[in-house]
Enzyme design. Sequence first.
Site, PDB file in Angstrom:
ATOM      1  N   ASN A   8       0.882  -1.167   0.000  1.00 19.96           N
ATOM      2  CA  ASN A   8       0.000   0.000   0.000  1.00 19.96           C
ATOM      3  C   ASN A   8       0.922   1.219   0.000  1.00 19.96           C
ATOM      4  O   ASN A   8       1.535   1.545   1.017  1.00 19.96           O
ATOM      5  CB  ASN A   8      -0.871  -0.041   1.255  1.00 19.96           C
ATOM      6  CG  ASN A   8      -1.852   1.113   1.308  1.00 19.96           C
ATOM      7  OD1 ASN A   8      -1.779   2.048   0.515  1.00 19.96           O
ATOM      8  ND2 ASN A   8      -2.772   1.061   2.254  1.00 19.96           N
ATOM      9  N   ARG A  89      -2.493  -1.982  -3.541  1.00 14.50           N
ATOM     10  CA  ARG A  89      -3.755  -1.309  -3.253  1.00 14.50           C
ATOM     11  C   ARG A  89      -3.767  -0.021  -4.078  1.00 14.50           C
ATOM     12  O   ARG A  89      -2.854   0.801  -3.970  1.00 14.50           O
ATOM     13  CB  ARG A  89      -3.841  -0.954  -1.776  1.00 14.50           C
ATOM     14  CG  ARG A  89      -5.086  -0.176  -1.488  1.00 14.50           C
ATOM     15  CD  ARG A  89      -5.028   0.546  -0.187  1.00 14.50           C
ATOM     16  NE  ARG A  89      -6.262   1.314  -0.050  1.00 14.50           N
ATOM     17  CZ  ARG A  89      -6.366   2.388   0.703  1.00 14.50           C
ATOM     18  NH1 ARG A  89      -5.336   2.825   1.380  1.00 14.50           N
ATOM     19  NH2 ARG A  89      -7.505   3.030   0.773  1.00 14.50           N
ATOM     20  N   HIS A 178     -13.279   2.120   0.271  1.00 15.33           N
ATOM     21  CA  HIS A 178     -13.236   1.021   1.260  1.00 15.33           C
ATOM     22  C   HIS A 178     -13.792  -0.275   0.673  1.00 15.33           C
ATOM     23  O   HIS A 178     -14.218  -1.168   1.418  1.00 15.33           O
ATOM     24  CB  HIS A 178     -14.058   1.334   2.532  1.00 15.33           C
ATOM     25  CG  HIS A 178     -13.483   2.415   3.382  1.00 15.33           C
ATOM     26  ND1 HIS A 178     -14.276   3.335   4.027  1.00 15.33           N
ATOM     27  CD2 HIS A 178     -12.208   2.733   3.696  1.00 15.33           C
ATOM     28  CE1 HIS A 178     -13.514   4.172   4.706  1.00 15.33           C
ATOM     29  NE2 HIS A 178     -12.249   3.830   4.513  1.00 15.33           N
ATOM     30  N   LEU A 205     -15.943   1.665  10.270  1.00  9.68           N
ATOM     31  CA  LEU A 205     -15.717   2.874  11.069  1.00  9.68           C
ATOM     32  C   LEU A 205     -14.258   2.939  11.497  1.00  9.68           C
ATOM     33  O   LEU A 205     -13.854   2.326  12.491  1.00  9.68           O
ATOM     34  CB  LEU A 205     -16.632   2.875  12.304  1.00  9.68           C
ATOM     35  CG  LEU A 205     -18.134   2.627  12.055  1.00  9.68           C
ATOM     36  CD1 LEU A 205     -18.907   2.597  13.366  1.00  9.68           C
ATOM     37  CD2 LEU A 205     -18.711   3.681  11.113  1.00  9.68           C
ATOM     38  N   ASN A 207     -10.597   5.807  10.798  1.00 12.51           N
ATOM     39  CA  ASN A 207     -10.397   7.258  10.646  1.00 12.51           C
ATOM     40  C   ASN A 207     -11.282   7.761   9.520  1.00 12.51           C
ATOM     41  O   ASN A 207     -12.016   8.724   9.667  1.00 12.51           O
ATOM     42  CB  ASN A 207      -8.933   7.556  10.309  1.00 12.51           C
ATOM     43  CG  ASN A 207      -8.093   7.574  11.552  1.00 12.51           C
ATOM     44  OD1 ASN A 207      -8.527   8.048  12.586  1.00 12.51           O
ATOM     45  ND2 ASN A 207      -6.893   7.040  11.441  1.00 12.51           N
ATOM     46  N   ARG A 237     -13.008  14.245   8.524  1.00 12.76           N
ATOM     47  CA  ARG A 237     -13.840  14.647   7.383  1.00 12.76           C
ATOM     48  C   ARG A 237     -15.277  14.876   7.831  1.00 12.76           C
ATOM     49  O   ARG A 237     -15.785  14.163   8.706  1.00 12.76           O
ATOM     50  CB  ARG A 237     -13.835  13.565   6.296  1.00 12.76           C
ATOM     51  CG  ARG A 237     -12.485  13.363   5.662  1.00 12.76           C
ATOM     52  CD  ARG A 237     -12.613  12.444   4.451  1.00 12.76           C
ATOM     53  NE  ARG A 237     -11.323  11.907   4.104  1.00 12.76           N
ATOM     54  CZ  ARG A 237     -11.043  10.611   4.049  1.00 12.76           C
ATOM     55  NH1 ARG A 237     -11.964   9.706   4.291  1.00 12.76           N
ATOM     56  NH2 ARG A 237      -9.833  10.214   3.729  1.00 12.76           N
ATOM     57  N   GLY A 327     -11.123   0.142  12.788  1.00 12.73           N
ATOM     58  CA  GLY A 327     -10.633   0.536  14.122  1.00 12.73           C
ATOM     59  C   GLY A 327     -11.707   0.793  15.172  1.00 12.73           C
ATOM     60  O   GLY A 327     -11.676   0.193  16.248  1.00 12.73           O
ATOM     61  N   GLU A 380      -8.032  -6.172   4.668  1.00 13.34           N
ATOM     62  CA  GLU A 380      -7.933  -5.733   3.272  1.00 13.34           C
ATOM     63  C   GLU A 380      -6.753  -6.397   2.555  1.00 13.34           C
ATOM     64  O   GLU A 380      -6.835  -6.735   1.380  1.00 13.34           O
ATOM     65  CB  GLU A 380      -7.810  -4.203   3.223  1.00 13.34           C
ATOM     66  CG  GLU A 380      -9.125  -3.529   3.587  1.00 13.34           C
ATOM     67  CD  GLU A 380      -8.966  -2.121   4.116  1.00 13.34           C
ATOM     68  OE1 GLU A 380      -8.452  -1.972   5.252  1.00 13.34           O
ATOM     69  OE2 GLU A 380      -9.358  -1.171   3.426  1.00 13.34           O
TER      70      GLU A 380
HETATM   71  P1  ADP Z   1      -7.679   3.991   9.213  1.00 18.91           P
HETATM   72  O1  ADP Z   1      -7.291   2.611   8.714  1.00 18.91           O
HETATM   73  O2  ADP Z   1      -8.826   4.617   8.501  1.00 18.91           O
HETATM   74  O3  ADP Z   1      -6.519   4.913   9.425  1.00 18.91           O
HETATM   75  P2  ADP Z   1      -8.439   2.529  11.597  1.00 18.91           P
HETATM   76  O4  ADP Z   1      -9.348   1.539  11.013  1.00 18.91           O
HETATM   77  O5  ADP Z   1      -7.114   2.082  12.095  1.00 18.91           O
HETATM   78  O6  ADP Z   1      -8.262   3.803  10.678  1.00 18.91           O
HETATM   79  O7  ADP Z   1      -9.227   3.230  12.824  1.00 18.91           O
HETATM   80  C1  ADP Z   1      -8.674   4.251  13.577  1.00 18.91           C
HETATM   81  C2  ADP Z   1      -9.692   4.663  14.626  1.00 18.91           C
HETATM   82  O8  ADP Z   1      -9.977   3.515  15.445  1.00 18.91           O
HETATM   83  C3  ADP Z   1      -9.215   5.768  15.545  1.00 18.91           C
HETATM   84  O9  ADP Z   1     -10.227   6.742  15.691  1.00 18.91           O
HETATM   85  C4  ADP Z   1      -9.007   5.047  16.865  1.00 18.91           C
HETATM   86  O10 ADP Z   1      -9.287   5.870  17.966  1.00 18.91           O
HETATM   87  C5  ADP Z   1     -10.024   3.937  16.782  1.00 18.91           C
HETATM   88  N1  ADP Z   1      -9.673   2.846  17.686  1.00 18.91           N
HETATM   89  C6  ADP Z   1      -8.605   2.039  17.634  1.00 18.91           C
HETATM   90  N2  ADP Z   1      -8.598   1.177  18.681  1.00 18.91           N
HETATM   91  C7  ADP Z   1      -9.693   1.476  19.419  1.00 18.91           C
HETATM   92  C8  ADP Z   1     -10.252   0.977  20.630  1.00 18.91           C
HETATM   93  N3  ADP Z   1      -9.677  -0.022  21.306  1.00 18.91           N
HETATM   94  N4  ADP Z   1     -11.395   1.543  21.078  1.00 18.91           N
HETATM   95  C9  ADP Z   1     -11.984   2.549  20.412  1.00 18.91           C
HETATM   96  N5  ADP Z   1     -11.500   3.071  19.273  1.00 18.91           N
HETATM   97  C10 ADP Z   1     -10.384   2.551  18.775  1.00 18.91           C
END
Ligand code: ADP
Length: 396
Positions: A8, A89, A178, A205, A207, A237, A327, A380
């Site tokens: 990626n 990716r 996604h 859900l 970032n 966003r 996340g 992914e």
């Molecule tokens: P991306 O891949 O879009 O960068 P992720 O899927 O890694 O994002 O998600 C990141 C989000 O997940 C952040 O807002 C983080 O606070 C949240 N997150 C990660 N671990 C936890 C947890 N244990 N409890 C609540 N939220 C979490």
Amino acid sequence: MSKLLVVNTGSSSLKFKLYNTNSQAEILEGVMDRIGLQDSNFKYRFDIHKVDEVVQLANHEEAIHLLLDSILRIKIVSDLAEIVCIGHRVVHGGEIFKTSAIMDEENLERLKTISDLAPLHNPINVKGIEIFKKLLPSAMNVAVFDTSFHQTLEPKAFLYPLPYTWYEHYKVRKYGFHGTSHKYVSKRIEAIQGTKESKTIICHLGNGASLCAVKNGVSIDTSMGFTPLDGIMMGTRCGSIDPAIINFITQKLNYTEEQVIDIFNRESGLLGVSGISSDFRDVLAAANQDDPQAILALEMYVYRIILMIGSYMCALQGIDNLVFTAGIGENSSYIREKICNELTFMGIHIDKDQNLHREKEMLISKADSTVKIYKIATNEELVIMQESKALWDEFN
Ligand code: ADP
């Protein structure tokens, strides 16, 4: 034994995972970030080893060189020719790439023609493919697109009520993103239930965040749009808003349109409303300390998700499964419970105890819930690996 590398390539980072082609076992995974800046980080793990190095990486070519050298040095392969395929990716496939594709010269040229649809992402994805083609000339390069899974949307779902010529001339339409994650989760539901036939709403859900309505294994609608800015509220966003705000704010604050769009992308969402952080955990911690802006941000976050779930129930004409991933979706029992509590009138009943368990994949609805609720850890890279392997197998 042959290996398949999944990469990626981001603007200043490179994430990678190396798989055994036959067993599909993961051998190595890691990330390089701060590429092009001073003191880049190169982190990887294999077997029981974990490595964290500070290195100097002037550009992506140096980064990929270092990655390949390291794979040789730690003797994961004795010859780089063992890496037979690289799965990339790629954010945007436009309307050209409805499925994953081998990046021969012709396809690479076609991919370059849609760079303007994702100017922050696609050019660097293309660069990654070009560097691998140069450094590993015998390997096959496959592009797996974030948009492909949503190419099944019907025109009534993917078109905007704008002058139709904008679509005809400039391909202005909903693409959705996604897709690799939504596809993985949808396949897991299919495997768990032993049937493709279901009406499923997936809440990715992280970032970035998006919902997807999946009917019988096919995406029929998704919340991100022409760009990833559309849809539900995210970390930074804004999601869907009235576009007339752009003009109003450019005049009020003397900003350019680019500045306003940048604020929509980077300074809005949970961060913009809470004024605290884009990270869900920080906002939740502040809400637990009674911070009013954090409480408001979380209320808005949940509200916008349930509105989208409601509209996707109409699009699907019902719902069998509600799934949480990424996340926040995978890890936050709080958000799952909050969302489901708003939907009890529809027969959606979460099991509060099950919801607290830490398994990666789990049914978390009560026995009497008419809708099955799951949390499923997304993967992914696995989809990218499998799609790349399928194409490699087909031509070897
Ligand atoms: P991306 O891949 O879009 O960068 P992720 O899927 O890694 O994002 O998600 C990141 C989000 O997940 C952040 O807002 C983080 O606070 C949240 N997150 C990660 N671990 C936890 C947890 N244990 N409890 C609540 N939220 C979490």
